[in-house]
Design a protein around this motif. Structure first.
Motif, PDB file in Angstrom:
ATOM      1  N   GLN A  68       0.691  -1.068  -0.011  1.00 40.19           N
ATOM      2  CA  GLN A  68       0.026  -0.136   0.127  1.00 40.19           C
ATOM      3  C   GLN A  68       0.921   1.231   0.038  1.00 40.19           C
ATOM      4  O   GLN A  68       0.273   2.350  -0.342  1.00 40.19           O
ATOM      5  N   GLU A  70       3.480   3.155  -1.716  1.00 45.75           N
ATOM      6  CA  GLU A  70       3.846   3.513  -3.154  1.00 45.75           C
ATOM      7  C   GLU A  70       5.218   3.054  -3.591  1.00 45.75           C
ATOM      8  O   GLU A  70       5.514   2.447  -4.374  1.00 45.75           O
ATOM      9  N   TYR A  71       6.115   3.660  -2.426  1.00 47.47           N
ATOM     10  CA  TYR A  71       7.655   3.502  -2.723  1.00 47.47           C
ATOM     11  C   TYR A  71       7.803   1.908  -2.771  1.00 47.47           C
ATOM     12  O   TYR A  71       8.675   1.449  -3.565  1.00 47.47           O
ATOM     13  N   ALA A  73       5.925  -0.616  -3.161  1.00 46.85           N
ATOM     14  CA  ALA A  73       5.116  -1.193  -4.457  1.00 46.85           C
ATOM     15  C   ALA A  73       6.287  -1.021  -5.878  1.00 46.85           C
ATOM     16  O   ALA A  73       5.995  -1.834  -6.621  1.00 46.85           O
ATOM     17  N   SER A  74       6.838   0.302  -5.731  1.00 44.50           N
ATOM     18  CA  SER A  74       7.418   0.413  -6.826  1.00 44.50           C
ATOM     19  C   SER A  74       8.914  -0.174  -7.015  1.00 44.50           C
ATOM     20  O   SER A  74       9.299  -0.527  -7.995  1.00 44.50           O
ATOM     21  N   LEU A 152      -0.672   4.803  -1.597  1.00 47.43           N
ATOM     22  CA  LEU A 152      -1.488   4.273  -2.643  1.00 47.43           C
ATOM     23  C   LEU A 152      -3.037   4.380  -2.462  1.00 47.43           C
ATOM     24  O   LEU A 152      -3.371   4.015  -1.320  1.00 47.43           O
ATOM     25  N   THR A 155      -4.482  -1.058  -2.422  1.00 51.95           N
ATOM     26  CA  THR A 155      -3.477  -1.919  -2.014  1.00 51.95           C
ATOM     27  C   THR A 155      -3.132  -2.988  -3.468  1.00 51.95           C
ATOM     28  O   THR A 155      -4.039  -4.040  -3.659  1.00 51.95           O
TER      29      THR A 155
END
Lengths: 652, 177
Positions: A68, A70-71, A73-74, A152, A155
């Motif tokens: 959840q 963003e960093y 997940a990236s 984000l 999720t």
């Protein structure tokens, strides 16, 4: 409390602690009240504590696959090995910014601890103030513009994964060591600024920051070498340095700090060049910030940058402020910094150090100018050009050769005054040896000007250094009657600062040998092979003997087996791969490397066709091993130069 | 017994500054192999590649790029190398096709010359300033040494000049009044 909340709160608390430290220190300075200054010093520990909590929170988010965020997940996914989940921390813009702020806060805490008994000194509160200002700037960006804890709106089931090219052991150490170098120069910068504000312009600041300078230089050196090593073994294009804008951005502070380390020695010994050293340390710090500006602004295209992150303007503003304020301070302190210089002779070590500085700064300037020339060209002609490797090689090679020559000359010329006897004694043998060696190389077929000049100069510098070691050992042997080896080891240990410098120079010589050999005499060939077919390159015969496909954790691997023979003698098999990572858009090539003292055999497989037909790219890179060894020696020499004496260790 | 008509094979000729000619000759003889022609090496694809960018991936050097557009460019380089074309001809072909933006090095013309000249201009300026500083510092050093040798009995030159100026201006003042 979730890790995201902890991270956000910790970052904000670190910022507030930074501001609090600045306010307390300012009040302390205005009221001349030590209690406020002590409180400001303690607030710096709070910055380190909160920054560490934020760092722990981000690491935890990576380890728990908290997509959840963003960093996370990236730059991570479920299949990513734990090892790389840890390194994903600094894989992106936001995380690397937090890493910067965190390490800086730890450095500052170390300074605050080491100076706990020096609060009464006029410059100490200013050191804290500058450091608090810099660290607050980083946490201001982290809390307001670029937080790694941003969420984000949903999720995702899995993350996008780490760039496959970053999944290499070199990437664990390359960015952090480079950062440790960049960040480390903040400390001498703060000491220099504090010295100017407080008017304590003696050599105290220089003595206290010598180790910070050298340690930062060592980290920068390690970072640059590891970056080259990573490019060599991971990117698969056969080289290690492409004069990319971001690579250049790390090289520029390295050059300026090298110049600074040299002239700092002169100031320590002769109490001269104070203005020059102030200017150099400010330039080094600004160059470090310029490096991070380049990576985060997106103004120039680079394979390493983070694109346009919206932070460029902030860093540019910071750089301008730092440059203007520092220039103003130097101008204001000029009359106090100015010393009556005098040399006993035109030719002395002091004068050669000055020329060495000019060459180092000329290389730094040409690298900077080439890097930003596309922008200048766009402003003047409206056309954005590309300035790549051939340009830098063309412009910088002659400058490097002059630098190499001066590396040989400098240490052998006496302090104060070089006599004719001194010159003859120190230079005659290395000079004749290098000429004879150069002639032998030319007869052996090395007749291109630059490689021949580079190798000849390497011989000269190496001979001068070996002569110094032998001379030192002999002198001690005569005095003590020890064996040659014992005398050599003891003299090197006793004068380790001086001999550390020689070891660094020897490392440079080996590096030049490696770079020259592997670029001027490189062999490259590419061929499309069916199973059982072979290609030749130099003395090597490469036969394509096998192909296999298998899955491994987060990737599918296609591997070709190549039987290698040299001059008809079988040397064994090498395996080069093409990997398809989960979540990666493009496959990557995996380099297969066979290293010997003489040369590297470098294989990649850029393409796989139907029926297991492969495109094999082979390169023979002569002497490159010596370049890496030279890098190691440079680091070793730097470490030798900062090992404190027993008296200092006991005092500490 | 000395079989040579001279005491040494080459007569000892001293230059005005005292440099021995034999040392100079010894320095020059090993450089003779440089006059031999350099060993000829065939032009390779990588030598051409490093001067070009991939037309399909803006800003990416062809030597690093591995996309299909880059493969087409590499195939074209191979074809032209097989025809025996030199580097300049091959690069000219790509410039004709894609414009000068395809090159990794700015062409040496117009404003681009600044990029090539600036580092060396900076070097010359830097060396000149360093040379001037060293000369000035050495002069100051020798003045100081002279002062020490003479026991600082006489006032410094600046002081003398100042005294002369004061005397001259006092004379002028008297004349004016």
């Amino acid at each position: 409390m979730t890790m995201v909340t902890l991270g956000n709160l910790s970052q904000a608390a670190a910022l507030l602690a930074g501001f609090a430290a600045m306010i307390l220190l300012l009040i302390g300075l205005m009221r001349n009240d030590l209690r406020f200054i002590e409180a400001g010093r303690r607030a710096l520990f709070a910055v380190a504590l909160f920054a560490s909590m934020a760092a722990v929170a981000l690491s935890r988010l990576f380890f728990t696959d908290a997509f959840q965020v963003e960093y996370v997940a990236s730059y991570s996914d479920r299949a990513l090995p734990l090892f790389y989940k840890a390194t994903s921390f600094w894989a992106g813009q936001e995380g690397s910014l937090l890493f910067w702020g965190w390490v800086l806060s730890l450095y500052i805490a170390l300074v605050a601890w080491n100076t706990r008994g020096e609060l009464r000194r006029k410059n100490t509160p200013y050191i804290y103030l500058v450091l608090a200002g810099v660290v607050s700037f980083f946490f201001l960006l982290l809390t307001t513009v670029s937080s790694p804890f941003a969420l984000l709106p949903y999720t995702p089931a899995d993350g996008q994964g780490l760039n496959p090219m970053l999944q290499n052991p070199g990437m664990i150490f390359h960015p952090p060591t480079l950062f440790l170098g960049y960040i480390g120069f903040t400390i001498p910068f703060a000491y220099a600024i504090a010295a100017m504000i407080s008017g304590r312009l003696d050599q105290d600041w220089l003595r206290k920051t010598r180790r910070w300078n050298v340690v930062s230089w060592i980290f920068l050196t390690i970072g640059i070498i590891l970056g080259g090593q990573w490019a060599y073994v991971e990117l698969g294009w056969g080289g290690f340095w492409a004069w990319d804008p971001v690579e250049n951005a790390s090289f520029i502070p390295w050059l300026i700090s090298t110049a600074f380390i040299h002239t700092a020695i002169i100031q320590e010994r002769r109490n001269v060049m104070k203005v020059w050293n102030m200017a150099l340390i400010v330039l080094t710090f600004v160059a470090c910030i310029f490096g991070t500006y380049l990576v985060r602004s997106g103004v120039l295209q680079s394979v390493h940058d983070f694109g346009a992150t919206g932070l460029g303007g902030y860093f540019l503003f910071f750089m301008v402020i730092v440059s203007l304020a520092s220039t103003l301070l130097i101008a204001e302190s000029y009359s106090e910094l100015r010393t009556k210089h005098s040399l006993e002779s035109l030719l002395s070590r002091e004068s050669t150090f000055l020329f060495n500085n000019v060459i180092l700064l000329a290389i730094a300037f040409s690298t900077l100018f080439g890097t930003v020339f596309p922008l200048i060209s766009e402003m003047v002609t409206g056309k954005k050009l590309t300035v790549g490797e051939p340009f830098f090689n063309q412009v910088n090679t002659p400058l490097f050769l002059i630098l190499l020559a001066i590396t040989g000359f400098c240490p052998l010329i006496s302090w104060r005054k070089a006599s004719a006897d001194n010159l003859k004694k120190n230079f005659l043998l290395p000079f004749l040896l290098s000429l004879a060696g150069g002639a032998a190389l030319a007869i052996a077929g090395v007749r291109e000007f630059y490689p021949l000049a580079a190798f000849t100069l390497c011989l000269f510098v190496a001979a001068t250094i070996i002569q110094e070691f032998v001379g030192g050992a002999r002198a001690r042997q005569r005095l003590t009657g020890e064996s040659a080896i014992t005398a050599l080891l003891r003299v090197v240990w006793k004068l380790r600062r001086r001999y550390g410098g020689y070891v660094v120079h020897m490392g440079l010589v080996l590096m030049v040998i490696g770079i020259t050999g592997s670029t001027a005499f490189k062999l490259e060939k590419e061929a499309t092979l069916r199973m059982g077919e072979a290609m030749t390159i130099g003395d090597y015969r490469l036969e394509y003997t096998g192909f296999k496909t298998y899955k491994k954790r987060n990737r599918t691997v296609y591997a070709a087996t190549i039987a290698v023979a040299k001059n008809g003698v079988p040397l064994g098999e090498m395996e080069t791969e093409r990997r398809y990572y989960i979540n990666a858009r493009q496959p990557t090539t995996e380099v297969s490397l066979r290293t010997t003292l003489k040369e590297d055999l470098y294989l990649t497989m850029p393409m796989i066709g139907r029926d297991k037909v492969i495109t094999l790219k082979a390169a023979v890179n002569p002497l490159l091993f010596w370049g890496w060894l030279g890098g190691g020696l440079m680091v070793l020499g730097g470490v030798m130069a900062i090992i404190p004496s027993r008296r200092r260790r006991q005092a500490a | 017994m000395n079989i040579f008509p001279f005491r040494s094979p080459i007569p000892r000729i001293k230059m005005a500054s005292g440099t021995d000619w034999r040392v100079l000759l010894a320095c020059l003889v090993p450089l003779l192999p440089l006059l031999l022609p350099p060993s000829a090496q065939a032009l390779t694809r990588s030598e051409v590649e490093k001067h070009l960018l991939c037309y399909a991936c803006p800003g990416e050097p062809l030597s690093i790029d591995r996309c299909s557009g880059g493969d087409r460019m590499r195939a074209e380089i191979d074809r032209r190398l097989a025809l025996g074309q030199d580097k300049e001809t091959i690069l000219a072909f790509f410039v004709q096709q894609f414009g000068e933006d395809i090159l990794t090095t700015p062409p040496k013309k117009g404003f681009n010359l600044v990029a090539y000249a600036a580092p060396f201009v900076a070097l010359v300026i830097g060396l000149a300033i360093a040379g001037l500083l060293v000369r000035r510092w050495a002069a100051a050093g020798s003045r100081r040494a002279e002062g020490k040798e003479s026991g600082d009995a006489s006032p410094p030159a600046d002081y003398q000049r100042l005294q002369e100026r004061v005397a001259k201006e006092l004379d002028q003042l008297e004349e004016d009044s």
